[in-house]
Design a protein around this motif. Structure first.
Motif, PDB file in Angstrom:
ATOM      1  N   PRO A  52       0.670  -1.320   0.029  1.00  0.00           N
ATOM      2  CA  PRO A  52       0.337  -0.112   0.138  1.00  0.00           C
ATOM      3  C   PRO A  52       1.465   1.013  -0.146  1.00  0.00           C
ATOM      4  O   PRO A  52       1.450   1.260   0.441  1.00  0.00           O
ATOM      5  CB  PRO A  52      -1.112  -0.616   0.866  1.00  0.00           C
ATOM      6  CG  PRO A  52      -0.878  -1.478   1.737  1.00  0.00           C
ATOM      7  CD  PRO A  52       0.465  -2.392   1.161  1.00  0.00           C
ATOM      8  N   ARG A  90      -3.592   5.200  -1.375  1.00  0.00           N
ATOM      9  CA  ARG A  90      -2.878   3.630  -0.362  1.00  0.00           C
ATOM     10  C   ARG A  90      -3.068   2.545  -1.580  1.00  0.00           C
ATOM     11  O   ARG A  90      -2.669   1.470  -1.651  1.00  0.00           O
ATOM     12  CB  ARG A  90      -3.763   3.322   0.105  1.00  0.00           C
ATOM     13  CG  ARG A  90      -4.018   2.032   1.179  1.00  0.00           C
ATOM     14  CD  ARG A  90      -5.056   1.305   1.774  1.00  0.00           C
ATOM     15  NE  ARG A  90      -5.207   0.329   2.706  1.00  0.00           N
ATOM     16  CZ  ARG A  90      -4.524  -0.779   2.342  1.00  0.00           C
ATOM     17  NH1 ARG A  90      -4.444  -0.961   1.562  1.00  0.00           N
ATOM     18  NH2 ARG A  90      -4.479  -1.618   3.100  1.00  0.00           N
ATOM     19  N   ASP A 133      -4.928  -0.165  -4.411  1.00  0.00           N
ATOM     20  CA  ASP A 133      -5.485  -1.981  -4.560  1.00  0.00           C
ATOM     21  C   ASP A 133      -4.916  -2.861  -3.550  1.00  0.00           C
ATOM     22  O   ASP A 133      -5.580  -3.921  -3.376  1.00  0.00           O
ATOM     23  CB  ASP A 133      -6.538  -2.098  -5.181  1.00  0.00           C
ATOM     24  CG  ASP A 133      -5.955  -2.263  -6.117  1.00  0.00           C
ATOM     25  OD1 ASP A 133      -4.390  -2.549  -6.674  1.00  0.00           O
ATOM     26  OD2 ASP A 133      -6.496  -2.729  -7.446  1.00  0.00           O
ATOM     27  N   VAL A 134      -3.298  -2.821  -3.115  1.00  0.00           N
ATOM     28  CA  VAL A 134      -3.134  -3.904  -2.759  1.00  0.00           C
ATOM     29  C   VAL A 134      -3.748  -4.662  -1.613  1.00  0.00           C
ATOM     30  O   VAL A 134      -4.200  -3.519  -0.597  1.00  0.00           O
ATOM     31  CB  VAL A 134      -1.141  -3.794  -2.452  1.00  0.00           C
ATOM     32  CG1 VAL A 134      -0.635  -4.393  -1.411  1.00  0.00           C
ATOM     33  CG2 VAL A 134      -1.391  -3.311  -3.342  1.00  0.00           C
ATOM     34  N   THR A 135      -3.601  -5.528  -1.644  1.00  0.00           N
ATOM     35  CA  THR A 135      -4.439  -6.727  -0.235  1.00  0.00           C
ATOM     36  C   THR A 135      -3.714  -7.494   0.621  1.00  0.00           C
ATOM     37  O   THR A 135      -3.129  -6.668   1.708  1.00  0.00           O
ATOM     38  CB  THR A 135      -6.004  -7.610  -0.669  1.00  0.00           C
ATOM     39  OG1 THR A 135      -5.363  -8.183  -1.749  1.00  0.00           O
ATOM     40  CG2 THR A 135      -6.716  -6.585  -1.204  1.00  0.00           C
ATOM     41  N   ALA A 136      -2.951  -8.461  -0.333  1.00  0.00           N
ATOM     42  CA  ALA A 136      -1.618  -9.488   0.388  1.00  0.00           C
ATOM     43  C   ALA A 136      -0.435  -8.810  -0.421  1.00  0.00           C
ATOM     44  O   ALA A 136      -0.345  -8.689  -0.973  1.00  0.00           O
ATOM     45  CB  ALA A 136      -1.700 -10.496  -0.343  1.00  0.00           C
TER      46      ALA A 136
END
Length: 272
Positions: free
Chosen positions: A135, A192, A194-197
């Motif tokens: 992020p 931020r 859209d990165v999650t993992a």
């Protein structure tokens, strides 16, 4: 016999006190503590030196880099945590970077903490064959930060002619940063994404407070295990067993997290 003046008696008493305290605290106390340390904790008192084939190769208390002459990671070794102590792991310059979470904008002579984290994560992702995305980071490995003005937005960590990481922000066209331009008046907006993992652990991209950390997290060691196993022609199960063998538990059973001593692990690999 004539009595000494009170001011002279006070000065003599002060001189005697200095002399006694100098002997007690400057001579006797250091000798006693040094003697006790050598008698009971000689290994720790002498720097917790690790030897291999009769030669000192490092300390279990001070980290070191496992890189080549060009500063590139040696692929057959586990890599240490980043260091901000001098040129890296310098005990005479032990320190942190003193950069905080609000340090997100690069300057002409220094990368922000955010860009340092982004660049390290990208490099580690490429080294380990995983995604280095995080992020607030651009795909190119710099901080995804805008300066927003009426009528335009500027990606301040992407100097021209770079293509901004997003084309528009809230209807405003995003421009690359013109070198030498002052964007201080704009509103700072970290984006931020859209990165999650996030496969790359935090200790892999941030330096510790001392800059001398000899340990990495178990998660960072596990991330590196496939690369090290492949480079050495070992099974991943064998490498992971060595990781477990060189993992220390929580201090007093509840403080902190388990950690892996990098030097000890790499030496064990060399002996395997």
């Amino acid at each position: 016999m004539e009595r000494l003046p009170s001011w002279l008696r006070q000065h003599l008493a002060a001189v005697r006190a200095v002399a006694v305290l100098t002997v007690l605290l400057g001579l006797i106390y250091p000798l006693v503590t040094t003697g006790v340390a050598q008698a009971l904790f000689s290994g720790n008192a002498n720097g917790s030196i690790i030897e291999q084939d009769g030669k000192a190769v490092g300390s279990s208390l001070i980290g070191q880099s496992f890189t080549d002459a060009d500063g590139k990671p040696v692929r057959k070794y586990f890599q240490s945590r980043p260091s901000a102590a001098g040129d890296g792991y310098d005990p005479t310059s032990t320190s942190a970077s003193n950069l905080g979470p609000e340090d997100v904008i690069d300057t002409g002579d220094r990368q922000s903490l955010l860009t340092q984290v982004c660049a390290r994560s990208k490099a580690i992702g490429e080294l380990e064959g995983v995604s280095g995305a995080r992020p607030y980071c651009t795909p190119g490995g710099v901080g995804a930060v805008l300066k927003v003005f009426p009528g335009k937005a500027v990606s301040v960590n992407q100097p021209c002619p770079a293509v901004p990481f997003i084309a528009t922000y809230q209807g405003l066209k995003v421009e690359c940063a013109q070198p030498g331009e002052d964007y201080a008046a704009g509103r700072t907006v970290p984006v931020r994404g859209d990165v999650t993992a996030v496969p790359v652990p935090a200790d892999a991209v941030t330096a510790g407070g001392s800059g001398l950390d000899p340990h990495i997290s178990v998660a960072y060691a596990e991330l590196q295990a496939p690369r090290v196993a492949e480079e050495r022609g070992l099974g991943q199960a064998e490498v992971r067993q060595l990781i477990r063998r060189h993992t220390t538990g929580r201090a007093l059973g509840f403080m902190g997290e388990p950690a892996v001593n990098v030097l000890e692990l790499n030496l064990a690999l060399d002996r395997s």
